[in-house]
Design a protein around this motif. Structure first.
Motif, PDB file in Angstrom:
ATOM      1  N   LEU A 376      68.213  29.190  62.087  1.00  0.00           N
ATOM      2  CA  LEU A 376      68.238  29.185  63.548  1.00  0.00           C
ATOM      3  C   LEU A 376      69.176  30.279  64.068  1.00  0.00           C
ATOM      4  O   LEU A 376      68.831  31.047  64.973  1.00  0.00           O
ATOM      5  N   MET A 377      70.373  30.377  63.458  1.00  0.00           N
ATOM      6  CA  MET A 377      71.326  31.412  63.877  1.00  0.00           C
ATOM      7  C   MET A 377      70.718  32.801  63.670  1.00  0.00           C
ATOM      8  O   MET A 377      70.797  33.675  64.521  1.00  0.00           O
ATOM      9  N   ASP A 378      70.103  32.972  62.490  1.00  0.00           N
ATOM     10  CA  ASP A 378      69.495  34.259  62.177  1.00  0.00           C
ATOM     11  C   ASP A 378      68.386  34.581  63.181  1.00  0.00           C
ATOM     12  O   ASP A 378      68.295  35.692  63.713  1.00  0.00           O
ATOM     13  N   PHE A 379      67.556  33.587  63.471  1.00  0.00           N
ATOM     14  CA  PHE A 379      66.460  33.813  64.405  1.00  0.00           C
ATOM     15  C   PHE A 379      66.997  34.198  65.788  1.00  0.00           C
ATOM     16  O   PHE A 379      66.557  35.169  66.402  1.00  0.00           O
ATOM     17  N   LEU A 380      67.979  33.426  66.263  1.00  0.00           N
ATOM     18  CA  LEU A 380      68.513  33.692  67.604  1.00  0.00           C
ATOM     19  C   LEU A 380      69.137  35.079  67.687  1.00  0.00           C
ATOM     20  O   LEU A 380      68.892  35.843  68.622  1.00  0.00           O
ATOM     21  N   VAL A 381      69.948  35.414  66.670  1.00  0.00           N
ATOM     22  CA  VAL A 381      70.617  36.717  66.705  1.00  0.00           C
ATOM     23  C   VAL A 381      69.607  37.852  66.551  1.00  0.00           C
ATOM     24  O   VAL A 381      69.521  38.759  67.385  1.00  0.00           O
ATOM     25  N   SER A 382      68.832  37.801  65.461  1.00  0.00           N
ATOM     26  CA  SER A 382      67.978  38.947  65.134  1.00  0.00           C
ATOM     27  C   SER A 382      66.825  39.124  66.109  1.00  0.00           C
ATOM     28  O   SER A 382      66.478  40.252  66.466  1.00  0.00           O
ATOM     29  N   ASN A 383      66.219  38.007  66.511  1.00  0.00           N
ATOM     30  CA  ASN A 383      64.988  38.172  67.270  1.00  0.00           C
ATOM     31  C   ASN A 383      65.147  37.945  68.770  1.00  0.00           C
ATOM     32  O   ASN A 383      64.242  38.241  69.536  1.00  0.00           O
ATOM     33  N   ILE A 384      66.283  37.427  69.189  1.00  0.00           N
ATOM     34  CA  ILE A 384      66.483  37.244  70.633  1.00  0.00           C
ATOM     35  C   ILE A 384      67.655  38.119  71.125  1.00  0.00           C
ATOM     36  O   ILE A 384      67.483  38.989  71.979  1.00  0.00           O
ATOM     37  N   PHE A 385      68.852  37.895  70.569  1.00  0.00           N
ATOM     38  CA  PHE A 385      70.023  38.557  71.157  1.00  0.00           C
ATOM     39  C   PHE A 385      70.104  40.060  70.881  1.00  0.00           C
ATOM     40  O   PHE A 385      70.521  40.818  71.755  1.00  0.00           O
ATOM     41  N   LEU A 386      69.734  40.495  69.678  1.00  0.00           N
ATOM     42  CA  LEU A 386      69.773  41.949  69.442  1.00  0.00           C
ATOM     43  C   LEU A 386      68.757  42.674  70.331  1.00  0.00           C
ATOM     44  O   LEU A 386      69.116  43.636  71.014  1.00  0.00           O
ATOM     45  N   PRO A 387      67.477  42.231  70.374  1.00  0.00           N
ATOM     46  CA  PRO A 387      66.548  42.918  71.273  1.00  0.00           C
ATOM     47  C   PRO A 387      66.969  42.806  72.744  1.00  0.00           C
ATOM     48  O   PRO A 387      66.833  43.765  73.507  1.00  0.00           O
ATOM     49  N   LEU A 388      67.525  41.647  73.135  1.00  0.00           N
ATOM     50  CA  LEU A 388      67.961  41.491  74.528  1.00  0.00           C
ATOM     51  C   LEU A 388      69.093  42.476  74.830  1.00  0.00           C
ATOM     52  O   LEU A 388      69.088  43.158  75.872  1.00  0.00           O
ATOM     53  N   GLY A 389      70.066  42.562  73.916  1.00  0.00           N
ATOM     54  CA  GLY A 389      71.169  43.509  74.095  1.00  0.00           C
ATOM     55  C   GLY A 389      70.642  44.931  74.158  1.00  0.00           C
ATOM     56  O   GLY A 389      71.061  45.742  74.994  1.00  0.00           O
ATOM     57  N   ALA A 390      69.686  45.238  73.274  1.00  0.00           N
ATOM     58  CA  ALA A 390      69.113  46.588  73.247  1.00  0.00           C
ATOM     59  C   ALA A 390      68.421  46.893  74.577  1.00  0.00           C
ATOM     60  O   ALA A 390      68.554  47.993  75.131  1.00  0.00           O
ATOM     61  N   LEU A 391      67.713  45.905  75.105  1.00  0.00           N
ATOM     62  CA  LEU A 391      67.034  46.081  76.395  1.00  0.00           C
ATOM     63  C   LEU A 391      68.050  46.408  77.492  1.00  0.00           C
ATOM     64  O   LEU A 391      67.879  47.345  78.283  1.00  0.00           O
ATOM     65  N   LEU A 392      69.140  45.642  77.515  1.00  0.00           N
ATOM     66  CA  LEU A 392      70.150  45.848  78.559  1.00  0.00           C
ATOM     67  C   LEU A 392      70.826  47.217  78.407  1.00  0.00           C
ATOM     68  O   LEU A 392      71.095  47.903  79.395  1.00  0.00           O
ATOM     69  N   ILE A 393      71.074  47.619  77.158  1.00  0.00           N
ATOM     70  CA  ILE A 393      71.714  48.931  76.948  1.00  0.00           C
ATOM     71  C   ILE A 393      70.778  50.053  77.405  1.00  0.00           C
ATOM     72  O   ILE A 393      71.192  51.018  78.049  1.00  0.00           O
ATOM     73  N   ALA A 394      69.487  49.903  77.108  1.00  0.00           N
ATOM     74  CA  ALA A 394      68.519  50.922  77.540  1.00  0.00           C
ATOM     75  C   ALA A 394      68.486  50.983  79.073  1.00  0.00           C
ATOM     76  O   ALA A 394      68.483  52.072  79.669  1.00  0.00           O
ATOM     77  N   LEU A 395      68.484  49.827  79.720  1.00  0.00           N
ATOM     78  CA  LEU A 395      68.453  49.807  81.191  1.00  0.00           C
ATOM     79  C   LEU A 395      69.738  50.422  81.755  1.00  0.00           C
ATOM     80  O   LEU A 395      69.707  51.162  82.741  1.00  0.00           O
ATOM     81  N   PHE A 396      70.845  50.123  81.096  1.00  0.00           N
ATOM     82  CA  PHE A 396      72.135  50.648  81.557  1.00  0.00           C
ATOM     83  C   PHE A 396      72.153  52.182  81.484  1.00  0.00           C
ATOM     84  O   PHE A 396      72.464  52.860  82.463  1.00  0.00           O
ATOM     85  N   VAL A 397      71.784  52.697  80.312  1.00  0.00           N
ATOM     86  CA  VAL A 397      71.833  54.151  80.137  1.00  0.00           C
ATOM     87  C   VAL A 397      70.780  54.841  81.015  1.00  0.00           C
ATOM     88  O   VAL A 397      71.038  55.866  81.644  1.00  0.00           O
TER      89      VAL A 397
END
Ligand code: PFF
Length: 458
Positions: A376-397
């Motif tokens: 569950l931790m792996d799923f949440l981090v790898s498939n939700i939080f990393l892509p979400l963070g990446a999305l926000l960083i792309a929007l920010f830049v």
């Protein structure tokens, strides 16, 4: 505040960033997830995401870090003061804590394997024995928690020493050694009888095995393997002098990560088929297959010990980067409290990791949404939080930093043709956010839902 930490050379930064990227993602996770998700097709999608989304994002994190010379949370604050964008940094630090809590469980398995290989108890076993041995290592609560603790202590000891002393020196010698050993391993694996079936499983895409879940996993895997989405690379590049070339660093890190991903696949899959393992074995894949390959070699035991030591090293250099972003954010760059913060974080991460360490034994049957705590931790981090963070960083830049400033930042230390810059800008401003949102929606089944509605009512 004490003087801001700096890498001592160009190579130092590249080695550290590549050290963060190359780790369990490319060597342990990619082969087993590819093994359960259609082999070549998964690998191809992962590569496409790495090149078209990962590479532009890596430069973006570099820009944020180097231009501000600040760690994750403060970097966003200094570019966009009086806004909520620093939440991206907070999300990164929080995700790092969770990621490291289960990452170090796997790190612990390697420590355990290494200690056993030193005593010779890993050599000359039958295939089933490797599976049995691995089963014991991960299911015995004392061994699992003890090794997890040992791995965290090692990581804390390096991080408390600061980035230069701790990371740079060892990387210079260990990273090239890892590549050399992988090449030896691939050579042996490819020359096993029946190896070809494995090569074709790994390199020939079978798209019938691809589902929306596979695509989401491949996206998460691409970000995981490049250490993206949680501002690790922001933190590392804040220790970078202004004159370094960002595109060159990006090419090195992405190139080395892709290379090691291919080497890992070529070391494992031919052996899986030649020696009678199943590609769908899951997290135990490299731990059962690779010792068996070494068994087929002259000086196999020696090579196995070397390999495990280098794998442990690759894993620790990634763990260090995860702990570094946490410690740097807590200390705000001051070296005075570094030691205390490193140990405090270590204790929290260790505690949080205990249920993950027990997920293969005592808590094997305690499922949440059908998953063990670890998964569950792996799923949440790898498939939700990393892509979400990446999305926000792309929007920010793409939206918060003016285009001219971005061009100035990218060209500092390298001459980037304007056309190439425009391509990068297009990728980060439009392609990356749209692609990530699309993959999320796809995984949620939104598109098939709409299609069904259209078919029913259209
Ligand atoms: N890139 C590391 C690996 O592949 O093992 C894991 C990782 C490290 C992910 C640091 C994210 C991160 F920020």
């Amino acid at each position: 505040m004490t003087k801001h930490n700096q890498w001592s050379s160009k190579l130092g930064f590249i080695l550290a960033a590549a050290g963060s990227a190359i780790g369990l993602g490319a060597i342990w996770k990619l082969p087993y997830v590819a093994g359960t998700s259609g082999g070549g097709a998964f690998f191809l999608i992962y590569l496409l995401f790495t090149v078209f989304l990962g590479a532009p994002l890596l430069i973006s994190e570099f820009i944020i870090g180097r231009s501000t010379q600040k760690e994750a949370i403060s970097a966003y604050k200094s570019i966009a003061p009086n806004s909520s964008w620093h939440f991206v940094g907070i999300l990164g630090v929080g995700t790092s804590i969770v990621l490291l809590s289960f990452y170090s469980v796997v790190g612990g398995w390697i420590v355990n394997y290494l200690l056993r290989s030193l005593t010779g108890s890993l050599s000359k076993l039958e295939l089933v024995d490797y599976q049995q041995l691995f089963g014991t290592i991960i299911s015995n609560p004392f061994q699992a928690i003890g090794a997890h603790l040992l791995f965290i202590i090692l990581t804390v000891l390096i991080v408390q020493g600061g980035v230069q002393k701790g990371i740079e020196r060892v990387s210079r010698f260990m990273m090239p050694s890892l590549f050399i050993l992988f090449i030896i391993l691939v050579t042996r694996s490819l020359t096993l009888e029946g190896a070809f079936e494995g090569v074709s499983f790994f390199l020939k895409p079978d798209f019938s095995a691809v589902s929306s879940e596979t695509i989401l996993f491949a996206l998460g895997q691409a970000f995981f393997a490049l250490s993206l989405g949680i501002s690790t690379m922001v933190t590392y590049s804040s220790y970078l002098q202004k004159g370094e070339s960002l595109p060159r660093s990006m090419f090195s890190v992405v190139g080395l990560t892709i290379l090691i991903s291919i080497l890992a696949g070529l070391a494992i899959f031919p052996a899986v088929f030649a020696l009678g393992f199943e590609p769908t074995e899951g997290p135990s894949l490299i731990f059962t297959v690779l010792p068996a390959v070494f068994n087929e070699m002259a000086f196999g035991t020696l090579f196995l010990v070397l390999f495990l030591a280098l794998l442990l090293f690759a894993t620790i250099t990634s763990a260090i980067s995860l702990l570094e972003i946490i410690v740097a954010s807590l200390t705000k760059g001051s070296n005075d409290t570094r030691r205390k913060m490193a140990w405090t974080s270590g204790i929290i991460i260790f505690t949080l990791g205990i249920p993950s360490a027990l997920s293969f034994g005592l808590l094997e049957n305690s499922l949440i949404f059908g998953l063990t705590f670890f998964s569950l931790m792996d799923f949440l981090v790898s498939n939700i939080f990393l892509p979400l963070g990446a999305l926000l960083i792309a929007l920010f830049v793409g939206n918060k930093i003016p285009k001219e400033i971005l061009y100035k930042e990218i060209s500092q230390g390298s001459s980037v043709p304007y056309q190439l810059f425009k391509l990068w800008y297009f990728l980060i401003r439009y392609v990356t956010p749209v692609a990530i949102i699309f993959v999320f929606l796809h995984a949620l089944g939104i598109f098939s839902f709409i299609k069904k509605m259209v078919l029913t009512f259209g």
